[in-house]
Enzyme design. Structure first.
Site, PDB file in Angstrom:
ATOM      1  N   ILE A  64      10.984 -49.181  -2.648  1.00  0.00           N
ATOM      2  CA  ILE A  64      11.047 -50.404  -3.252  1.00  0.00           C
ATOM      3  C   ILE A  64      11.583 -50.421  -4.730  1.00  0.00           C
ATOM      4  CG2 ILE A  64       8.686 -50.520  -3.757  1.00  0.00           C
ATOM      5  CD1 ILE A  64       8.479 -53.312  -3.438  1.00  0.00           C
ATOM      6  N   ALA A  65      12.280 -51.236  -5.115  1.00  0.00           N
ATOM      7  CA  ALA A  65      12.853 -51.189  -6.677  1.00  0.00           C
ATOM      8  C   ALA A  65      13.339 -52.618  -6.852  1.00  0.00           C
ATOM      9  CB  ALA A  65      14.042 -50.154  -6.650  1.00  0.00           C
ATOM     10  N   VAL A  66      13.282 -52.697  -8.305  1.00  0.00           N
ATOM     11  CA  VAL A  66      13.645 -53.817  -9.016  1.00  0.00           C
ATOM     12  C   VAL A  66      14.308 -53.520 -10.119  1.00  0.00           C
ATOM     13  CG1 VAL A  66      12.843 -55.785 -10.351  1.00  0.00           C
ATOM     14  CG2 VAL A  66      11.744 -55.185  -8.260  1.00  0.00           C
ATOM     15  N   GLU A  84       4.669 -43.573   0.067  1.00  0.00           N
ATOM     16  CA  GLU A  84       4.277 -42.136  -0.993  1.00  0.00           C
ATOM     17  C   GLU A  84       4.699 -42.917  -2.384  1.00  0.00           C
ATOM     18  OE1 GLU A  84       6.088 -41.284   1.777  1.00  0.00           O
ATOM     19  OE2 GLU A  84       4.472 -40.118   2.763  1.00  0.00           O
ATOM     20  N   ASN A  90       3.654 -42.542 -11.546  1.00  0.00           N
ATOM     21  CA  ASN A  90       4.410 -43.857 -11.779  1.00  0.00           C
ATOM     22  C   ASN A  90       3.404 -45.154 -11.735  1.00  0.00           C
ATOM     23  OD1 ASN A  90       5.879 -46.191 -11.168  1.00  0.00           O
ATOM     24  ND2 ASN A  90       6.812 -45.243  -9.410  1.00  0.00           N
ATOM     25  N   TYR A 105       0.825 -51.579  -6.166  1.00  0.00           N
ATOM     26  CA  TYR A 105       0.244 -51.192  -4.993  1.00  0.00           C
ATOM     27  C   TYR A 105      -1.266 -51.294  -4.745  1.00  0.00           C
ATOM     28  CZ  TYR A 105       4.664 -48.627  -4.087  1.00  0.00           C
ATOM     29  OH  TYR A 105       6.074 -48.496  -4.243  1.00  0.00           O
TER      30      TYR A 105
END
Ligand SMILES: CC(C)(COP(=O)(O)OP(=O)(O)OC[C@H]1O[C@@H](n2cnc3c(N)ncnc32)[C@H](O)[C@@H]1OP(=O)(O)O)[C@@H](O)C(=O)NCCC(=O)NCCS
Length: 128
Positions: free
Chosen positions: A54-56, A88, A93, A100
């Site tokens: 997942i990334a933005v 994971e 991070n 999460y």
């Protein structure tokens, strides 16, 4: 998706277009992309789902896009029959761990030497 990934991870952890295509071709895999600059890639196998990535984009962060994408992926996983979601995350991070934790993920294990630089991963799980 590869462009967003490249803007979001260090060079040695990047997934190019071929890697993205391979991930999307895995049985049970799906991706969601938001035109504002974010994506989530996930996979459902039997009654378990995994968030693969997942990334933005940096310029689109902190306005709720990551949360929206994660929520949508969890809803899709549930619709496909998943009863739990795993992922994971690097211990360092903080942004992802906060995202999460807000979404109900809890730590269930660790994987030593998981990332290319040798950092360990935390394994998180959320019951659906
Ligand atoms: C993790 C990531 C996807 C979050 O995306 P985002 O769109 O900025 O997240 P949101 O705006 O939806 O934030 C949701 C919650 O996550 C937490 N969060 C997000 N960024 C944070 C930061 N920099 N520091 C602390 N908490 C953060 C907050 O709890 C936030 O809720 P709040 O805004 O109400 O405080 C984004 O930072 C990213 O792409 N990082 C690089 C790639 C990555 O690490 N992916 C995860 C790999 S496991």
């Amino acid at each position: 998706m590869a462009a967003i990934h490249a803007a979001s991870f260090p060079p040695r952890e990047r997934w190019g277009e071929d890697a993205m295509r391979l991930q999307l071709e895995l049985p049970g895999a799906f991706g969601l992309i938001d035109a504002r600059g974010g994506f989530v890639l996930a996979r459902v196998a039997a009654d378990e789902a995994e968030i693969l990535s997942i990334a933005v984009m940096p310029k689109a962060r902190r306005v709720g896009l990551g949360r929206t994408l994660l929520t949508a992926a969890i809803a899709e996983a549930r619709a496909r029959g998943a009863a739990a979601v795993f992922l994971e995350v690097a211990a360092a991070n903080a942004a992802a761990r906060a995202l999460y934790a807000q979404a109900g993920f809890r730590e269930v294990g660790t994987r030593p030497n998981y990332y290319p630089g040798g950092a360990a991963a935390l394994v998180l799980r959320a019951a659906l």
